[in-house]
Design a protein around this motif. Structure first.
Motif, short mmCIF file in Angstrom:
data_model
loop_
_atom_site.label_atom_id
_atom_site.label_comp_id
_atom_site.label_asym_id
_atom_site.label_seq_id
_atom_site.Cartn_x
_atom_site.Cartn_y
_atom_site.Cartn_z
N PRO A 1 33.72 46.20 25.32
CA PRO A 1 33.75 46.82 26.34
C PRO A 1 35.07 47.62 26.63
N ASP A 2 36.26 47.50 25.84
CA ASP A 2 37.40 48.29 26.23
C ASP A 2 37.47 49.43 25.34
N LEU A 3 36.78 49.29 24.13
CA LEU A 3 36.62 50.67 23.31
C LEU A 3 35.41 51.43 23.80
N GLU A 4 34.32 50.81 24.55
CA GLU A 4 33.19 51.61 25.02
C GLU A 4 33.88 52.33 26.09
N LEU A 5 34.78 51.91 27.31
CA LEU A 5 35.38 52.52 28.33
C LEU A 5 36.29 53.89 27.73
N ASN A 6 37.15 53.56 26.40
CA ASN A 6 38.04 54.52 26.21
C ASN A 6 37.23 55.50 25.37
N LEU A 7 36.20 55.44 24.86
CA LEU A 7 35.48 56.59 24.26
C LEU A 7 34.79 57.03 25.23
N GLY A 8 34.35 56.37 26.37
CA GLY A 8 33.68 57.08 27.63
C GLY A 8 34.51 58.22 28.10
N ILE A 9 35.82 57.72 28.40
CA ILE A 9 36.66 58.73 28.91
C ILE A 9 36.91 59.92 28.04
N VAL A 10 37.15 59.57 26.45
CA VAL A 10 37.19 60.96 26.00
C VAL A 10 36.16 61.75 26.03
N ILE A 11 34.81 61.32 25.96
CA ILE A 11 33.67 62.05 26.20
C ILE A 11 33.61 62.70 27.54
N PHE A 12 34.00 62.03 28.42
CA PHE A 12 33.96 62.74 29.74
C PHE A 12 34.95 63.92 29.81
N TRP A 13 36.08 63.84 29.32
CA TRP A 13 37.18 64.58 29.40
C TRP A 13 36.60 65.83 28.58
N ILE A 14 35.97 65.64 27.33
CA ILE A 14 35.53 66.93 26.57
C ILE A 14 34.32 67.62 27.32
N ARG A 15 33.60 66.80 28.10
CA ARG A 15 32.30 67.52 28.98
C ARG A 15 32.94 68.08 30.05
N ASN A 16 34.00 67.82 30.82
CA ASN A 16 34.29 68.26 31.95
C ASN A 16 35.52 69.23 31.98
N SER A 17 36.33 69.23 31.02
CA SER A 17 37.59 70.03 30.85
C SER A 17 37.21 71.41 31.34
N GLN A 18 37.83 72.07 32.27
CA GLN A 18 37.82 73.30 32.94
C GLN A 18 38.12 74.41 31.55
N ARG A 19 39.15 74.12 30.79
CA ARG A 19 39.29 74.91 29.65
C ARG A 19 38.91 73.99 28.35
N LYS A 20 38.39 74.89 27.54
CA LYS A 20 37.43 73.97 26.43
C LYS A 20 38.30 72.95 25.69
N VAL A 21 37.90 72.01 25.43
CA VAL A 21 38.77 71.07 24.55
C VAL A 21 38.50 71.62 23.04
N THR A 22 39.43 71.73 22.38
CA THR A 22 39.42 71.97 20.74
C THR A 22 39.18 70.98 19.91
N ILE A 23 38.80 70.95 18.83
CA ILE A 23 38.63 70.15 17.61
C ILE A 23 40.04 69.53 17.40
#
Length: 528
Positions: free
Chosen positions: A361-383
């Motif tokens: 569960p802890d890793l699922e939430l951490n990776l979920g935050i990363v995915i949310f950040w990438i999808r919702n950033s107003q300025r595109k997240v780079t590689i």
């Protein structure tokens, strides 16, 4: 807020600035460390200055705070400002050649603070200079009327420094403090009664037993107040409940960006507001929507940066619903099952189903935050942004594995399981190679990189607060294990400069495979 914005802009622009801008995750990190060290703490409902002063005097210890109001309190143990703590660990030999560690700090006592003025004038000084209750602009005409040749002949870096000296010289020149001014000031006295904080820590009573109410006068659920006072829920949530107001502290980010970094996490905050105001706004559900012209009581007023200024804007809350379509209210949360609350958070963050072994569960939430950040950033997240975050997740776990090599008997996530199969000598080498990026400093500021990671911070913070509001169905993200701003910036710059990840991990095949596997899983989840 205006001063913090100005300081953040100066730092982001590469201008040398003595002022610090405390990271927005500092408060939650501090609480996490207190919990880890089993140090008891409590959160007051509202203004806590006098309670803290009473507790400090009862325990005969200093107060450590960012709040300059404590300069004028009669504290027997004195006051330490965070700005005057040197965060470099020192050590000294104790008895029997034992080693004791400490931090150097400057301790202030009210009796020694401007002794020529006398401590009875300090409340008046605080009022004339501006504080939490009185804006400095209230006395602008008064300050402008003070004539001082000494002030006019000096070169001032800050208008505030000039104003402070002018007021001090004016006070020193008076025969009595009532001369030339008639003003009623507050008394910075510490009551002699026992602190309710002290009683709380001694197990005698609950802190703040009186009920606090929503704007519509309905009572806030006691489970919520209990968790708030134990520090299990963000204290800012109480302002949202009672005032429908949220201040978004400016960060060090791209000063040329019109929208602030908080815009990337606004959808998470809408759900937080929806839960917090669900009882308060029950009367308005028949309108079919929250925040319409006839229903402005349910809007939360957010104060945020827009360009170079602070603006306020109304944010419409969103009511969370279970998969069965049931609307969730604040009073319902303790009765929901852990799985129901997990699924609510998965739905809000839009966490995909990870087909990965050791997906705890802890890793699922951490990776979920990363995915949310990438999808919702107003300025595109780079590689380079994403790669830095993933390598940092591994690097911080490497350090943890070295500190706790015998951690067995508990479920390990994918990263932990991989690292505990690697020899300690190899882990030490990896840690040394990666830790240099955590210590690196550079005067050149890359606003694009900084802004992306500032957005990531807001996503972490909003998710943490949402998770705690649901009574932690997922293990709360432990910030020292997932976030290191200095590492992100310095490592991402090396990636941009074509210093590839493979160069430092090529000798460590297992870690390289781990990184590539997580990276591929994320890329597949966000369909990049």
């Amino acid at each position: 807020m205006k001063q913090r914005l100005e300081n953040a802009k100066r730092i982001a622009s590469g201008i040398r600035c003595k002022k610090r801008v405390m990271p927005i995750l500092a408060f939650d990190t501090f609480k996490a460390v207190l919990k880890k060290l089993s140090i008891p703490f409590a959160v007051c409902d509202f203004e806590a200055d006098k309670e803290i002063a009473m507790l400090a005097n009862t325990l005969n210890c200093p107060v450590l705070s960012n709040d300059s109001d404590f300069f004028i309190f009669p504290l027997t143990g004195g006051f330490i400002s965070f700005d005057k703590v040197i965060f470099n660990l020192q050590e000294i030999k104790g008895e029997n050649n034992s080693v004791e560690h400490f931090l150097r700090a400057r301790l202030y006592h009210v009796d020694n603070f401007f002794p020529s003025l006398g401590k009875e004038v300090l409340p008046l000084l605080a009022a004339l200079l501006g504080n939490d209750y009185i804006d400095k602009d209230v006395f602008k005409s008064f300050n402008d009327s003070i004539q001082s040749n000494e002030c006019e002949t000096q070169d001032w870096k800050s208008p505030g420094d000039k104003r402070t000296l002018k007021v001090l010289l004016w006070l020193q020149g008076l025969k009595s403090y009532s001369e030339g001014i008639i003003i009623e000031t507050f008394q910075a006295n510490v009551p002699e009664t026992e602190s309710s904080l002290y009683a709380y820590f001694m197990g005698k009573e609950q802190i703040g037993e009186n009920q606090i109410r929503f704007v519509n006068e309905s009572a806030i659920p006691m489970w919520y107040l209990s968790h708030h006072r134990k520090g299990l829920i963000s204290p800012n949530c109480l302002d949202i409940i009672t005032l429908h107001r949220k201040f978004l502290s400016p960060q060090v980010e791209d000063p040329n960006s019109l929208a602030s970094s908080y815009q990337s996490s606004v959808n998470l905050r809408k759900y937080i507001y929806g839960i917090l105001l669900s009882e308060d706004s029950a009367d308005f559900e028949t309108n079919g929507a929250w925040g319409i012209a006839s229903n402005m009581k349910s809007v939360v007023e957010e104060f945020d940066r827009r360009g170079d200024i602070i603006i306020s804007q109304g944010i419409n809350p969103v009511k969370p619903e279970t998969y069965s379509g049931k609307s969730i209210k604040l009073s319902d949360i303790p009765d929901l099952s852990r799985n129901e609350k997990k699924n609510l958070l998965r739905m809000i963050l839009d966490i995909p189903c990870f087909n990965i072994d050791h997906m705890t569960p802890d890793l699922e939430l951490n990776l979920g935050i990363v995915i949310f950040w990438i999808r919702n950033s107003q300025r595109k997240v780079t590689i380079s942004h994403m790669q830095s975050v993933l390598v940092c997740l591994i690097m911080l776990k490497v350090k943890w594995a070295l500190m706790y090599p015998a951690s067995i008997g508990c479920e390990k996530n994918l990263i932990e399981a991989a690292l505990f199969g690697i020899k300690a000598k190899t882990l030490k080498t990896v840690n040394e190679k990666l830790s240099k990026y955590k210590k690196s400093r550079t005067s050149r500021v890359d606003c694009g990189l900084i802004h992306g990671f500032a957005q990531f911070q807001t996503c972490i913070m909003a998710t943490m607060h949402l998770n705690s509001l649901f009574l932690d169905p997922f293990p709360g993200p432990y910030i020292p294990h997932i976030f290191s701003g200095t590492f992100y910036i310095t490592f991402a710059k090396k990636i941009k400069e074509k210093i590839l990840i493979n160069l430092y991990m090529k000798c460590y095949q297992r870690i390289q495979i781990l990184y590539r596997f997580i990276n591929a899983s994320l890329m597949l989840s966000i369909k990049l």
